[in-house]
Each structure stands twice: as C-alpha cells, then as structure tokens.
Design a protein around this motif. Sequence first.
Motif, PDB file in Angstrom:
ATOM      1  N   ALA A 114      33.291  30.451  39.316  1.00  0.00           N
ATOM      2  CA  ALA A 114      33.460  31.861  39.647  1.00  0.00           C
ATOM      3  C   ALA A 114      34.567  32.465  38.803  1.00  0.00           C
ATOM      4  CB  ALA A 114      33.777  32.025  41.130  1.00  0.00           C
ATOM      5  N   ASP A 115      34.258  33.546  38.127  1.00  0.00           N
ATOM      6  CA  ASP A 115      35.268  34.369  37.470  1.00  0.00           C
ATOM      7  C   ASP A 115      35.611  35.448  38.485  1.00  0.00           C
ATOM      8  OD1 ASP A 115      36.767  36.219  36.086  1.00  0.00           O
ATOM      9  OD2 ASP A 115      35.510  36.163  34.281  1.00  0.00           O
ATOM     10  N   LEU A 116      36.646  35.194  39.262  1.00  0.00           N
ATOM     11  CA  LEU A 116      36.958  36.042  40.406  1.00  0.00           C
ATOM     12  C   LEU A 116      37.412  37.441  40.005  1.00  0.00           C
ATOM     13  CD1 LEU A 116      38.539  33.247  42.561  1.00  0.00           C
ATOM     14  CD2 LEU A 116      36.281  34.282  42.824  1.00  0.00           C
ATOM     15  N   SER A 117      37.745  37.635  38.732  1.00  0.00           N
ATOM     16  CA  SER A 117      38.073  38.989  38.281  1.00  0.00           C
ATOM     17  C   SER A 117      36.819  39.861  38.227  1.00  0.00           C
ATOM     18  CB  SER A 117      38.751  38.950  36.907  1.00  0.00           C
ATOM     19  OG  SER A 117      37.839  38.538  35.901  1.00  0.00           O
ATOM     20  N   LEU A 118      35.645  39.237  38.221  1.00  0.00           N
ATOM     21  CA  LEU A 118      34.383  39.973  38.179  1.00  0.00           C
ATOM     22  C   LEU A 118      33.688  40.061  39.538  1.00  0.00           C
ATOM     23  CD1 LEU A 118      32.877  38.441  34.917  1.00  0.00           C
ATOM     24  CD2 LEU A 118      34.106  40.609  35.172  1.00  0.00           C
ATOM     25  N   VAL A 119      34.176  39.298  40.519  1.00  0.00           N
ATOM     26  CA  VAL A 119      33.542  39.252  41.838  1.00  0.00           C
ATOM     27  C   VAL A 119      34.327  40.140  42.793  1.00  0.00           C
ATOM     28  CG1 VAL A 119      32.887  37.770  43.769  1.00  0.00           C
ATOM     29  CG2 VAL A 119      32.755  36.893  41.425  1.00  0.00           C
ATOM     30  N   ASP A 120      33.657  41.127  43.352  1.00  0.00           N
ATOM     31  CA  ASP A 120      34.299  42.026  44.308  1.00  0.00           C
ATOM     32  C   ASP A 120      33.947  41.551  45.720  1.00  0.00           C
ATOM     33  OD1 ASP A 120      35.764  44.144  45.303  1.00  0.00           O
ATOM     34  OD2 ASP A 120      34.060  45.528  45.236  1.00  0.00           O
TER      35      ASP A 120
END
Length: 146
Positions: A114-120
């Motif tokens: 997971a690229d958490l900067s892209l997951v809202d």
Amino acid sequence: MSARSNVAPSTITVDLVDGGIVVQYLDGREVFYHGPPEPVAESIKTPPGKDVHVLVTDPDGVEGVMTYVNDRDTHDDILEGTGVGRVMLSDDDEEVLFPGVTVMTDAYSIRVDADLSLVDGRVFVFAEDEMSEHAYELVAESEIDS
C-alpha cells in the motif's frame, strides 16, 4: 472446476468493532473478521496457501471495497450479488486493486503493498483457512510501535 474471472467490487458496508471487523454484503449477509488487525508497515506477505481478502475502507471506516485474491471456489454471480470483487493472479503477476493498493504473487503467498499517500482510507488484509485466521492493517511506518 470451471475457470474463474476477475470481478469488480462494489461499495459495501463496514463496521470496525472491538475484536474485529464486520463486513455487510449487498445481499444483507454479514461476515466477521476476527481481530483486532495487527498493524504492519505498508506491506504484508501472507502465510502460504491462505485465502486472501483485501478490504480498503473510506477514511471513516464505514464503507469500503473487498476483493478476494485468487479465489477459485466462489462463482462469479455470487460475488456480484455480494459486492465482493475478485482478482486472479498468475505466477509473478501483479494487479492494482485500488489506487495505491497492489497485490502480487510471491511463491505460494500473496504480497499486498500500500502506498498510503494515495489511499484515502484504511487497508486491511485477511489471510485464513480452516486452521487459522490472520488480520493485518497496513499503516504508515510512523504508526508502528517501537
């Protein structure tokens, strides 16, 4: 056994409760994933041979999308009726499930990144079989207790 295809997920209801996560399918049925999920920094390689389910929720954790990875048992029409998606991976295959969430094969295991900067929202991974259940939440490195 007949071939299985990819199925796009629909938005389903999620309830984050003490001791786990309740997912309500579009057909009204519910499933309880035992937890609480273990926090893991941004990536998890599941134990080999497990059924892997990936849940991406909204920021409030009240709705989300669920995708089964390499599920060969559930018929397409059942998945479509429940709102659960499915992705089928081959050896050395990789698929984006949701912006910022990628799954890939890793020997007999599934790896979820997971690229958490892209997951809202929040990313949960469940790996289970008849013998055990594992629940993980992919979180930022800074959220892991030292």
